[in-house]
Design an enzyme around this catalytic site. Structure first.
Site, short mmCIF file in Angstrom:
data_model
loop_
_atom_site.label_atom_id
_atom_site.label_comp_id
_atom_site.label_asym_id
_atom_site.label_seq_id
_atom_site.Cartn_x
_atom_site.Cartn_y
_atom_site.Cartn_z
NE ARG A 77 -3.69 -2.22 -0.03
CZ ARG A 77 -4.74 -2.55 0.71
NH1 ARG A 77 -5.15 -1.78 1.69
NH2 ARG A 77 -5.38 -3.68 0.50
CB ALA A 102 6.27 12.13 23.45
CG ASP A 152 15.54 7.71 25.37
OD1 ASP A 152 14.67 8.33 24.75
OD2 ASP A 152 15.74 7.89 26.59
CG ASN A 180 18.38 17.87 25.68
OD1 ASN A 180 19.47 18.28 25.29
ND2 ASN A 180 18.01 16.60 25.54
CB THR A 212 20.61 16.46 22.67
OG1 THR A 212 20.82 16.18 24.04
CG2 THR A 212 20.98 15.23 21.85
CB CYS A 223 21.44 25.02 10.47
SG CYS A 223 22.35 26.25 11.41
CB CYS A 247 19.24 30.00 10.74
SG CYS A 247 20.76 29.64 9.85
CB CYS A 259 7.06 17.92 29.06
SG CYS A 259 7.38 17.76 27.30
CB CYS A 307 24.34 26.43 8.17
SG CYS A 307 23.40 27.95 8.23
#
Lengths: 69, 340
Positions: free
Chosen positions: B11, B38, B59, B130, B133, B170, B173, B187, B246
């Site tokens: 499909r 999430a 993770d 965060n 990272t 990037c 920017c 959160c 960049c």
């Protein structure tokens, strides 16, 4: 000073004529280094925030950086 | 291993812009999802189903009960057993698609291990919570000319932007410097509507499929979506003049020495400590000499509970501490256990 009518993120708002984008962000309690601002569809650089004044009928889009995930 | 004309992808390859050729490219691709909570969990699930040939899932965190309203890869037993998210996600996705390679890494991604953990990837999707990272990923992407997709979700809003080195714009920017702690909504402070990160993860998976088969936008756009008030906004973000990453090709986050860092983790009363010298700890020895509080061991970590606090220590010296209430108490507990 006269008020002018602008739209911020689609919502109508009255602000004093001659208000700069910097002053507007301060009024909205938004930290300027965490947002992208479009002024009548044109993206402003951070240096342009204090040099740009809003006029009647202007459209602003203030997009906040989203950090969670 | 993977036949593009496999019935299971029929499909998807029926959609003309993908076709059998596109499906073959998906099967030959390696995609890394950094952060399997999430947004990343939703992305990883859809990419596994889409037939990405090799999926790397990084993770640093453990599954907790208050993840379950939005993190679609985990169930109650994962939270009860506090399983590492990367491992729980991989176990779940192996049942979803046994024909692809799924490689979990229980690790905090930093400048010292990013080359190794992301080796051989064609695309990186951001599932992190965060900014630190993300700045590292942005640098790494330009240093290696590998595309990545920035994805964020908090409250009722989401944001997404594919970044396609060697061309800007990037992440820097959009956000020139990492804001000081406490400035951005998390959160923890703003909450998060469960389906919002899942929806953002699904959009990121769609962008990932497009990028892998070479159908990405010529000029990637920033997309900001307010799900609660139904406002969708697309921005043609200009390359920022003098952007260190960049434009100038300076990778300060990639070149940073990993120092001992204590960070608060989005979503609960939880701290992470990453020691400066990331040698290997002898977990058995640490467990044997610890005389306070209850402890349990698994093959990849030891868990120590004391005075309402819970510390999980991994062999690379990294620890997660819950229930400390404040950073100093978390650091003190860590120092007592590890003997720092």
């Amino acid at each position: 000073m006269n008020d002018v009518q602008i739209r911020i993120n689609g919502k109508v708002r009255e602000v004093a004529a001659g208000t700069t984008v910097s002053a507007l962000l301060q009024e909205l309690r938004i930290r300027p280094e965490t947002v992208v601002v479009e002024h009548n569809r044109k993206v402003l650089s951070g240096e342009e925030f204090s040099a740009t004044t809003v006029a009647d009928g202007d459209e602003l889009e203030v997009v906040r950086f989203v950090g969670g995930g | 291993m993977l036949a593009a004309d496999d019935h299971r992808y029929r499909r998807q390859s029926l959609f003309p812009p993908i076709g059998l050729a596109g499906q073959r490219r998906l099967g030959a691709a390696t995609v890394a999802v950094v952060g399997c909570g999430a947004t990343g969990g939703a992305t990883a699930q859809l990419l596994a189903r889409a037939g990405i040939g090799r999926l790397v899932m990084v993770d640093r965190d453990l599954v907790a009960e208050d993840n379950l309203h939005r993190q679609v890869l985990f169930n109650e037993s994962d939270a009860r057993e506090m399983r590492p998210k990367a491992e729980a996600a991989a176990a779940h996705l192996r049942e979803v698609n046994s024909q692809i390679k799924i490689e979990p890494a229980v690790a905090h991604l930093h400048a010292g291990n990013i080359d190794e953990l992301l080796a051989g990837t064609d695309l990186v999707v951001d599932g992190t919570d965060n900014v630190a990272t993300r700045f590292l990923l942005n640098d790494w992407a330009f240093a290696n000319t590998i595309p990545w997709i920035y994805v964020g979700a908090v409250g009722g809003e989401g944001m997404l932007m594919p970044v396609a080195p060697p061309h800007g714009p990037c992440l820097r920017c959009l956000l020139p410097e990492p804001p000081p702690p406490g400035v951005l909504a998390t959160c923890d402070t703003a909450g998060v509507v469960g389906p919002v990160p899942a929806a953002m993860g699904a959009m990121a998976a769609t962008e990932a499929i497009k990028l892998v088969i070479g159908a990405g936008e010529r000029e990637p756009r920033l997309r900001s979506i307010d799900f609660w008030h139904w406002r969708v906004h697309t921005i043609a973000l200009p390359v920022r003049q003098g952007c260190p990453t960049c434009v100038e090709g300076r990778f300060e986050f990639l070149e940073a020495q990993p120092g001992s860092r204590l960070t608060e983790i989005c979503g609960r009363d939880s701290y992470q400590i990453v020691p400066r010298d990331c040698g290997s700890l002898d977990l058995a020895w640490i467990a044997s000499r610890w005389k306070g509080g209850n402890q349990t061991r698994s093959k990849s970590f030891i868990r120590i509970e004391e005075g309402g606090m819970r510390l999980v220590l991994f062999a690379d010296g990294r620890a997660l501490i819950e229930g400390a209430g404040e950073a100093g108490r978390a650091q003190a507990f860590y120092d007592r256990v590890v003997g720092a």
